[in-house]
Design an enzyme around this catalytic site. Structure first.
Site, PDB file in Angstrom:
ATOM      1  N   GLN A  96       0.842  -1.203   0.000  1.00 48.08           N
ATOM      2  CA  GLN A  96       0.000   0.000   0.000  1.00 48.08           C
ATOM      3  C   GLN A  96       0.874   1.249   0.000  1.00 48.08           C
ATOM      4  O   GLN A  96       1.663   1.469   0.916  1.00 48.08           O
ATOM      5  CB  GLN A  96      -0.935   0.017   1.217  1.00 48.08           C
ATOM      6  CG  GLN A  96      -1.984   1.122   1.090  1.00 48.08           C
ATOM      7  CD  GLN A  96      -2.867   1.224   2.317  1.00 48.08           C
ATOM      8  OE1 GLN A  96      -2.398   1.557   3.395  1.00 48.08           O
ATOM      9  NE2 GLN A  96      -4.144   0.958   2.153  1.00 48.08           N
ATOM     10  N   TYR A 155      -6.218  10.904   4.079  1.00 47.73           N
ATOM     11  CA  TYR A 155      -4.833  11.199   3.706  1.00 47.73           C
ATOM     12  C   TYR A 155      -4.800  11.990   2.389  1.00 47.73           C
ATOM     13  O   TYR A 155      -5.834  12.431   1.903  1.00 47.73           O
ATOM     14  CB  TYR A 155      -4.012   9.903   3.678  1.00 47.73           C
ATOM     15  CG  TYR A 155      -3.966   9.267   5.051  1.00 47.73           C
ATOM     16  CD1 TYR A 155      -3.395   9.955   6.134  1.00 47.73           C
ATOM     17  CD2 TYR A 155      -4.527   8.019   5.297  1.00 47.73           C
ATOM     18  CE1 TYR A 155      -3.382   9.406   7.413  1.00 47.73           C
ATOM     19  CE2 TYR A 155      -4.517   7.461   6.575  1.00 47.73           C
ATOM     20  CZ  TYR A 155      -3.947   8.160   7.626  1.00 47.73           C
ATOM     21  OH  TYR A 155      -3.941   7.627   8.891  1.00 47.73           O
TER      22      TYR A 155
END
Length: 368
Positions: free
Chosen positions: A102, A189
């Site tokens: 990720q 994010y």
């Protein structure tokens, strides 16, 4: 599709060939070696233990020092980090599982106490009531939470640097032996900050309309897909999560636009990060149906599902894989326990969730 499809069914798509439909969800555990945010042998043991999952998505991994928001999280931008990750991909592949890395940039969810840098974001707008953590010698090796700092608005040069960092991170991940990468576009994010009208107040081509707010996601995804192949590129989105000061009334429509753009790029999957607390909102079935219409490749749902809920979603062909987080954290052999309806381990000590640097609360959870 037959309703006999369940978590134990093998999964084949044009891009993925998996032994079952259990996905180990990404979970930040802050065990990277210092200095250098390097993956290590302890992390390899942890992931290797959990390779009964058909596919593992690693913890979020920063694509640059600027992209780091929490202490002791791993990176993927130095040769030493690449070498560290090879230990992990080897351990997982030996058990016959697949593993994606990720790729992460936290944007405004950071502090100079973590990385020595002022955070960057689409707009110079602080995330209210949001903390990150450092390790400063607190008792029990606990993380100490500190408030995020005000970010500066990103310039075009900053945006180009971030796109390049994701591209290099993806290339490095493949060098490290990963089967693919997941672009973290969720949970407040950086990419998610661009997607949402309340955190993105830009007036250039990256702000304003929903189509403009999707632009950074699509540019990063296209750059990664061009570098490693769309078949090795997945994207994580969180339409129903609003923590980190991210409540945006337009997000569902924005995600629908994004899903059509991701279909055009041809990414291998969309991974929905769904709210996982007890009274969390249920994702409406019509949203899942629309997503399935917009996006023809693999769809993943993660968010505190029971095996029964997972099997229902799989049987209705609304998702193809289901992610489990905490149950894999505490039960390295989670699929076996589901099959046997065996008792599950529970979290032994919350102090060990983020950091600790030892096996305690990390690799010492018992197998059946």
């Amino acid at each position: 599709m037959s309703h006999t499809i369940n978590l134990f069914s093998a999964y084949q798509s044009k891009d993925l060939d998996l032994k079952n439909r259990f996905l180990m969800a990404p979970m930040t555990r802050s065990r990277a070696s210092q200095p250098g945010d390097m993956p290590n042998a302890l992390m390899a043991e942890y992931y290797g233990q959990r390779a009964e999952a058909g596919i593992i998505i690693t913890e979020a991994t920063q694509v640059s020092l600027q992209g780091k928001g929490y202490a002791n999280t791993p990176g993927i931008y130095t040769q030493e980090q690449i070498e560290g990750w090879k230990l992990i991909t080897d351990a997982v592949h030996k058990k016959g599982s697949k593993i994606f890395l990720q790729l992460w940039h936290v944007g405004r969810v950071s502090s100079s106490k973590v990385n020595g840098l002022q955070p960057i974001a689409p707009s110079a707008k602080i995330a209210k009531e949001t903390n990150v953590y450092i390790f400063d010698g607190a008792p029990n090796g606990d993380a100490t939470f500190v408030p995020v700092e005000a970010p500066r608005a990103m310039t075009k040069a900053d945006i180009n640097q971030v796109i390049e960092a994701f591209k290099i991170g993806a290339k490095n991940a493949i060098e490290a032996g990963f089967d693919g990468v997941e672009i973290h576009g969720a949970n407040g994010y950086l990419i998610d900050q661009f997607l949402r009208s309340n955190s993105n107040e830009r007036t250039d081509e990256y702000g304003g309309s929903k189509e403009n707010r999707v632009r950074l996601l699509t540019q990063i995804t296209q750059a990664v897909a061009d570098t490693v192949g769309p078949e090795k590129t997945g994207v994580r989105l969180s339409p129903f999560i609003s923590f980190k000061d991210m409540n945006d009334p337009e997000i569902l429509e924005t995600i629908k636009i994004a899903s059509k753009a991701l279909e055009k790029i041809g990414v291998t999957y969309i991974h929905l990060c769904e709210a996982d607390w007890d009274d969390a909102p249920e994702i409406p079935a019509d949203f899942r149906v629309t997503l399935r219409e917009n996006f023809t490749n693999t769809i993943i749902a993660t968010g505190n599902k029971t095996p029964e809920q997972a099997n229902a979603l799989l049987g209705e062909n609304l998702v193809d894989l289901v992610g489990f987080g905490r149950n894999f954290l505490t039960n390295p052999d989670y699929p076996k326990r589901v099959k046997l309806n065996a008792k599950l381990n529970t979290i032994s000590d919350t102090h060990t969730l983020f950091g600790g640097g030892t096996a305690r609360g990390y690799t010492d959870y018992p197998f059946l």
